[in-house]
Design a protein around this motif. Structure first.
Motif, PDB file in Angstrom:
ATOM      1  N   SER A  99       9.151  -0.837  -2.606  1.00  0.00           N
ATOM      2  CA  SER A  99       8.649  -2.233  -2.465  1.00  0.00           C
ATOM      3  C   SER A  99       9.670  -3.176  -1.988  1.00  0.00           C
ATOM      4  N   ALA A 100      10.874  -2.740  -2.015  1.00  0.00           N
ATOM      5  CA  ALA A 100      11.915  -3.973  -1.502  1.00  0.00           C
ATOM      6  C   ALA A 100      11.846  -3.570  -0.107  1.00  0.00           C
ATOM      7  N   ILE A 101      11.735  -2.588   0.521  1.00  0.00           N
ATOM      8  CA  ILE A 101      11.999  -2.247   2.038  1.00  0.00           C
ATOM      9  C   ILE A 101      10.681  -2.561   2.475  1.00  0.00           C
ATOM     10  N   LEU A 102       9.566  -2.256   2.021  1.00  0.00           N
ATOM     11  CA  LEU A 102       8.135  -2.701   2.530  1.00  0.00           C
ATOM     12  C   LEU A 102       7.975  -4.301   2.723  1.00  0.00           C
ATOM     13  N   THR A 103       8.472  -4.888   1.628  1.00  0.00           N
ATOM     14  CA  THR A 103       8.159  -6.333   1.629  1.00  0.00           C
ATOM     15  C   THR A 103       9.283  -7.167   2.322  1.00  0.00           C
TER      16      THR A 103
END
Length: 328
Positions: free
Chosen positions: A86-90
């Motif tokens: 989630s951190a990387i994608l957002t």
């Protein structure tokens, strides 16, 4: 086939004739905790938010360990996949948090399917050690793959929960979203437990050999149960990342495993309410005992040991003894 269906009937459990006030009591306690959180300051909201995230994590772990009777010490690996995914994608690719959460759950499910297929052929402590190794490997990767995870420096700039123009900007708004997702997760777990699949999983927990003799595909059902637990863990990891806005490797280390096991066994493994009760007790008890100062840790451990000794089936099991089901 007819005799197989007849023999599996005792595995089912009927909720008819049960005392409705047991459920009313648990619901009332839940409402009180939520009301207290929304009427208190930001710190209390954060503590309750962490408790809700752990409750979701433990609900999935409970399905694999409590209902299917398997051991897993590596669910933190899937929480890490959810959190970092989630951190990387957002933060890096501009995905909506809700979309990122769903995508990382799907990815974690695929990983669980690939890893679980050979791993779940093991049994007992061999399975426990294999899953523990999975968690350790993921932890080491999160430390050393600095180009992706930032290592010990952690990953910051993670946006709050939301989709499109709707974002949970304040801690209380984020807590509301987390509680809604937790409620959906618990309802899904309850439905799965009482389904044909859930009854088969409980038969496997009783005896894998007997379940196999009754025609239950043991290996397949164990794998599906493992994937379900991974989906819950991934969702919990994603929620943590968006709730805090920052993650680092130690968040998903062995402390997470110990914490989740404490919550699960303290609340009552194999019950729907157990993970919820355990998460709330383990999260709030240290805060309620801050007045003891230097003796806070000792008092906390004494209470935990007392509950585990005198209520070996957890708080949920203790409630079952105090509020027995009605006969007939």
């Amino acid at each position: 086939m007819r005799s197989s269906r007849t023999m599996t009937l005792p595995v089912t459990t009927s909720t008819s004739g049960g005392l409705p006030w047991r459920h009313i009591l648990l619901a009332a306690l839940g409402v009180l905790v939520v009301a207290f959180a929304f009427s208190a300051n930001g710190y209390v909201v954060t503590v309750i938010g962490f408790a809700a995230i752990y409750a979701l994590f433990c609900t999935g772990l409970n399905f694999f360990m409590g209902f299917t009777g398997q051991a897993s010490f590596g669910q933190n690996a899937f929480a890490a996949l959810g959190g970092y995914g989630s951190a990387i994608l957002t933060a890096d690719y501009g995905f909506e948090p809700a979309i990122a959460l769903i995508l990382t759950m799907a990815f974690s499910g695929v990983v669980a399917l690939v890893v679980g297929y050979p791993t779940l052929r093991l049994r007992g402590h061999y399975l426990a050690m294999a899953t523990f190794a999975l968690g350790l490997i993921t932890y080491e990767i999160s430390i050393n793959w600095t180009d992706v995870t930032q290592g010990y420096m952690g990953y910051s700039g993670i946006p709050p929960l939301g989709i499109g123009p709707y974002y949970a900007d304040t801690p209380k708004q984020q807590l509301a979203v987390i509680l809604i997702l937790l409620a959906l997760g618990v309802l899904a777990a309850a439905a799965l437990k009482n389904s044909r699949f859930g009854r088969a999983c409980r038969a496997i927990a009783g005896s894998e050999l007997a379940a196999g003799a009754l025609g239950i595909p043991v290996a397949r059902y164990k794998l599906v149960s493992f994937v379900i637990a991974a989906l819950y863990a991934s969702a919990a990891g994603s929620l943590f990342a968006h709730f805090v806005g920052f993650i680092s490797p130690e968040v998903f280390g062995t402390a997470m495993v110990v914490q989740s096991f404490t919550m699960l066994y303290l609340g009552g493994i194999g019950t729907i309410a157990g993970p919820l009760i355990g998460a709330v007790v383990v999260s709030l008890l240290p805060e309620l005992m801050r007045g003891l100062k230097d003796y806070q840790t000792i008092g906390y451990l004494v209470i935990l040991l007392g509950i585990l000794i005198y209520a070996p089936k957890g708080v949920a099991g203790l409630l079952d003894r105090l509020l027995p089901k009605r006969e007939g």
